[in-house]
Design an enzyme around this catalytic site. Sequence first.
Site, PDB file in Angstrom:
ATOM      1  N   THR A 167       0.561  21.931  34.187  1.00 32.88           N
ATOM      2  CA  THR A 167       0.648  23.381  34.341  1.00 32.88           C
ATOM      3  C   THR A 167       2.105  23.791  34.169  1.00 32.88           C
ATOM      4  OG1 THR A 167      -1.220  23.418  35.851  1.00 32.88           O
ATOM      5  CG2 THR A 167       0.196  25.346  35.859  1.00 32.88           C
ATOM      6  N   PHE A 193       4.919  26.309  35.033  1.00 33.48           N
ATOM      7  CA  PHE A 193       5.268  27.352  35.991  1.00 33.48           C
ATOM      8  C   PHE A 193       6.494  28.081  35.464  1.00 33.48           C
ATOM      9  CE2 PHE A 193       2.687  24.640  38.620  1.00 33.48           C
ATOM     10  CZ  PHE A 193       2.067  25.515  39.507  1.00 33.48           C
TER      11      PHE A 193
END
Lengths: 279, 279
Positions: free
Chosen positions: B181, B183
């Site tokens: 992921t 960020f």
Amino acid sequence: MVGIKGFPVSAKVACQGIEGAFSQSAAETLFAKPDIIYAPEFRDVFEAVDKGLAKYGILPIENSNAGSVTEVYDLFKSYKFFIVRAVKMPVEHFLLGTKGATLENIKEVHTHHMAVKQCTAFLKKYPHIKVVISANTAEAAKFISQSGRKDIAAIASQKCAKVYNLSVLKKNIEDSSNNCTRFICISKECEVYNDADKISIMLTLEHRAGSLYEVIKFFADNNLNLTKLESRPITGSNFEFMFYFDLEAKLKDKSVSDLIDKLKKTVPYFLFLGNYREV
Amino acid sequence: MVGIKGFPVSAKVACQGIEGAFSQSAAETLFAKPDIIYAPEFRDVFEAVDKGLAKYGILPIENSNAGSVTEVYDLFKSYKFFIVRAVKMPVEHFLLGTKGATLENIKEVHTHHMAVKQCTAFLKKYPHIKVVISANTAEAAKFISQSGRKDIAAIASQKCAKVYNLSVLKKNIEDSSNNCTRFICISKECEVYNDADKISIMLTLEHRAGSLYEVIKFFADNNLNLTKLESRPITGSNFEFMFYFDLEAKLKDKSVSDLIDKLKKTVPYFLFLGNYREV
């Protein structure tokens, strides 16, 4: 196999899930009289078609909020099947309970994890309701029906109310009134019907400036409109990309089939997914 | 505001969720000494930065399997904030229980709906375990800890084991070993640090053949590499598209800033999201 006339009204079709699944509604929109068999997973739908248990398979390929269903695209890489039809269905979720149940008395809802994401606002309004995950929404409805309990409910399709003899406690609890899922009808053979006007392909590109530009230039030079372009990191790789394209195009146009042949030769990986009509 | 030297080591930072959330780990990777406040929703992170409760906000922007986080992109449209830093974090899920709990005795797991999607294989291996949805993974861990029960567990980050005094019953239960992921760190002001080498923009295009081609030609002509291109139907619209681009580029290059200015004038909607370094 270009230029088949009418898309069949009846056929043996494999849908993922169980009776009441959203893919059942898609099958019934695509075919007037589908003879449906159910397969537990996306892969099993491909398998059923591969083994001839069904002529066609029905699968979700894209959701307007969540984007492409990577798992289905990945299965095309293994099976090399074709899209022969598509349909865009609105995502609608209903809160279903057993006869006599009321929303006020519901302590727990069962549903699929995607439906949780699609009913966020509703679930936030009832923070005391516990959410339990099922394999799919129809399984959730079946479970509630079999339980006979009045304090638990399912989030599922309207169809499930009828199939599993449940009451609608609240209709249209989905977040967005414009959330749609595109379902595709897949086949082992490349069937191109006379009304086919959309082409789907997937490909990889060399990692250098201009590689995507060159592909899109192909389309622009041929005056083809792109209706979809999505890049997705390849599962298991570290941010290498697979590109999914949809084009407004007909394979029976020689310029288009030439373009496809040319593209195939210039990119590292290319897969033609079909030329079909979206109804 | 181009050419700020070092990215700060310490700052007041808003993260979504509660202690133990994945965004906390991202904040601790981006800053040596973050002073973290927690906000319940993505929008609240933007609000905290808007009101000056925090200088920066930490949010997920893209997952390698699930794609872009549309909700965060949508919030940029309202707040007009900027990305000033980014970090790619591996998605790792741990099964956490109270002291003395064992995997064999677990009847129920609590977690966020995204984690359900990311731990499909593990959950399939234990079909008798009931899955209950929490607002986020850290909330799930907190709940298990407070319950004191040995028959329920949480799927959450490794950090949550320490924060909520839980035991690791099984580590790395996520499906893919390559699921990441990204960020981002957002700020109200456009801060461009000296090491910034990535530009993110979002835009809409006229619906006609060649409109996307023309934009990509801009980039190719300037020898800029696209590291991301995603088209997503605009939430609430009927398959109108927003395009998300990431470029390997520096705003301090005049050719780049000229290009950005030019693009801004040619497309119906354009938003510059920042020029930053991904660490």
